[in-house]
Each structure stands twice: as structure tokens, then as C-alpha cells.
Design a protein around this motif. Sequence first.
Motif, PDB file in Angstrom:
ATOM      1  N   ALA A  91       0.828  -1.210   0.000  1.00  0.00           N
ATOM      2  CA  ALA A  91       0.000   0.000   0.000  1.00  0.00           C
ATOM      3  C   ALA A  91       0.863   1.261   0.000  1.00  0.00           C
ATOM      4  CB  ALA A  91      -0.937  -0.013   1.209  1.00  0.00           C
ATOM      5  N   ALA A  92       1.992   1.236   0.708  1.00  0.00           N
ATOM      6  CA  ALA A  92       2.890   2.389   0.726  1.00  0.00           C
ATOM      7  C   ALA A  92       3.550   2.601  -0.632  1.00  0.00           C
ATOM      8  CB  ALA A  92       3.950   2.205   1.811  1.00  0.00           C
ATOM      9  N   GLN A  93       3.866   1.506  -1.331  1.00  0.00           N
ATOM     10  CA  GLN A  93       4.449   1.635  -2.667  1.00  0.00           C
ATOM     11  C   GLN A  93       3.462   2.271  -3.642  1.00  0.00           C
ATOM     12  OE1 GLN A  93       6.236  -1.970  -4.175  1.00  0.00           O
ATOM     13  NE2 GLN A  93       6.947  -2.580  -2.142  1.00  0.00           N
ATOM     14  N   VAL A  94       2.187   1.920  -3.521  1.00  0.00           N
ATOM     15  CA  VAL A  94       1.183   2.524  -4.387  1.00  0.00           C
ATOM     16  C   VAL A  94       0.977   3.996  -4.023  1.00  0.00           C
ATOM     17  CG1 VAL A  94      -1.243   2.416  -5.115  1.00  0.00           C
ATOM     18  CG2 VAL A  94       0.042   0.302  -4.743  1.00  0.00           C
ATOM     19  N   ARG A  95       0.960   4.289  -2.746  1.00  0.00           N
ATOM     20  CA  ARG A  95       0.677   5.652  -2.285  1.00  0.00           C
ATOM     21  C   ARG A  95       1.779   6.631  -2.663  1.00  0.00           C
ATOM     22  NH1 ARG A  95       2.131   8.716   2.077  1.00  0.00           N
ATOM     23  NH2 ARG A  95       0.559  10.156   2.938  1.00  0.00           N
ATOM     24  N   LYS A  96       3.011   6.172  -2.752  1.00  0.00           N
ATOM     25  CA  LYS A  96       4.124   7.099  -2.974  1.00  0.00           C
ATOM     26  C   LYS A  96       4.069   7.761  -4.347  1.00  0.00           C
ATOM     27  CE  LYS A  96       7.638   4.048  -4.969  1.00  0.00           C
ATOM     28  NZ  LYS A  96       8.982   3.467  -4.788  1.00  0.00           N
ATOM     29  N   TRP A  97       3.287   7.194  -5.290  1.00  0.00           N
ATOM     30  CA  TRP A  97       3.207   7.800  -6.614  1.00  0.00           C
ATOM     31  C   TRP A  97       2.341   9.048  -6.621  1.00  0.00           C
ATOM     32  CZ3 TRP A  97       6.540   6.625 -10.223  1.00  0.00           C
ATOM     33  CH2 TRP A  97       7.175   5.390 -10.188  1.00  0.00           C
ATOM     34  N   ARG A  98       1.411   9.151  -5.704  1.00  0.00           N
ATOM     35  CA  ARG A  98       0.613  10.373  -5.572  1.00  0.00           C
ATOM     36  C   ARG A  98       0.260  10.561  -4.101  1.00  0.00           C
ATOM     37  NH1 ARG A  98       1.331  14.215  -9.231  1.00  0.00           N
ATOM     38  NH2 ARG A  98       0.943  13.509 -11.354  1.00  0.00           N
ATOM     39  N   ARG A  99       1.193  11.155  -3.372  1.00  0.00           N
ATOM     40  CA  ARG A  99       0.909  11.410  -1.963  1.00  0.00           C
ATOM     41  C   ARG A  99      -0.151  12.501  -1.847  1.00  0.00           C
ATOM     42  NH1 ARG A  99       6.600  10.682  -1.974  1.00  0.00           N
ATOM     43  NH2 ARG A  99       7.253   8.918  -0.673  1.00  0.00           N
TER      44      ARG A  99
END
Length: 281
Positions: free
Chosen positions: A249-257
Motif C-alpha cells: 500500500a505504501a508503494q502505491v501511495r508514494k506515486w501520488r501522496r
Amino acid sequence: MVLSRVDAKTISEHLEIYQASRQLPPDSHVMLSTARSKGLGRAIASGPSASIPAFLLPAFPIGHSRAFSSTPQCASQIGRAPLSIPPEVKFEVLPAPLRKNGWANPLAARETVQIEGPLGKMSMALPPFVKIEHDIAARKAYVSVEDREIAKQRAMWGTTRAYLHNHILGVSEGHTAILRLVGVGYRATVESTATTVIPEFDGQQFISLKVGYSHPIEIPIPKGVKASVPQPTRILLEGVEKEVLLSLAAQVRKWRRPEPYKGKGIFVNGETIKLKAKKIK
């Protein structure tokens, strides 16, 4: 009333008298600055019964100094809480492996907890100072440490208990994470192939994101995690191991914080953000 100046000779005489009465070291006047020496001389010259303030004598042994915190060390509130084991979960504490000669390796002498449930099987190596008492009849497990006064053992006490609780919950009910894509044109899909990422194992799936870049973002899904897209702007992650699930989930979130001006971004679970006022030129 303005006090007259006290010359150096008078200060030295009064310091000798004060050292003799208080049994201070002879070189104690070196530790005092000029301003504080004058204040000390005035305090002594004011009268034999005058007491010297504590802030004038920082280098002298005055009174008992106590620690920054006087609160006693308390037991870990999380670590001492018992672990509840559901009926469908098998909880075992395996002893440390032995060498061929029958002796345990002191560097690798770590017990292992093995947890098995309807959704999977997990294991965790315990630190050497952590002990687990398993009550089979009551289906409870108690975590303890050898010395709770040591900071590292006290910190790992609650951490170990939290990890074991997450493992028990993962193999019995599973962990979930919901990601919300907030933004114009933001979309997500789950694909079986990828053009920019090489699969790590057969049958691996990928999360494809369209979040404002000129190319799609492809993120591989690790083993043990299931991803689905119930809506184009929602991603549902399910898995047994909570740490791996939230790492994805953190890897996905880092693309659009999430950003604080328009409220756009990728939000994990119940994450919120406080909007800021727009800057007006």
C-alpha cells in the motif's frame, strides 16, 4: 541603595573565610566568573547570617541532584496483555535447533513460534530474551522478558506481542487495506502482464495506475497478497501478513501522496488530510 565596589583583595579574603567555613577546595574561586565572584563577595559582606543563593554557586556541591524523570519503570501495557488464540488456530512454540553434537548454538538459540490457521501458516523467530508461556487449556499465550529494566528488552516486549497478535489475526481472519484514488482521471486496474516490470514468479499480477503521468505505473503484487479493483478509484488489498500488505500500500501511495491544497492523491484506509488555504498573490 547602590552598593560600593568590592576590590579583589576583599573578595579573596571573604572567599578564604567561606572556604574554611564550608570546607570547599582551595581553587574553587577559579570556577567562578568575575560577575559571580562580585555577587559572592557582596553576599558574604552583607552579614554572617546571609545565605548564598544556589544559582551563584553552580560548581559547588549544593544539595542532592535527582534524575530528569522520577517516574518508576512500568511494565509494557501491550506486552503484558495476553494473546487470545481462536479455536481454529494452531499455536506452537518450537525450541531452538540443536547442533549435531546435541548442544544449542548460543548465537542462533532462538525459539520459533509457528502459527497455522485456515488462511495460511506463519512463523516468527523470537529474540533470545523473550519468553512465551502457552496455556493450552485456556487458549491463551503470555509474553514476558528476562529483565524489564533494560530498555531494549522492554521495547521488544510490546513489539513481539504486537507481531504475534497480527499473525494470529492474519491466519484466522486476514488483513485488508483500501486505497482511494482522489483526482480527475485517476484510475487503477489489475493486470496479468506488464510492459515495464519483469515478473518475479509465474502468474504474478500487477497494479496499473493512471495518476497523471504520461505512462502507466505498474507495481508487482507480492506472494500472499490479493488485489482487486471493485471501483476504478478503489483498490482492495487482502493478505495474511500485515507488514507485506501495508508495504505494498505504501508503494502505491508514494506515486501520488495526498497534497493539502486540492486534496488530491492516494489515501490508505481512513487517511485524511487537512486542507490549507490557497495562496492569493
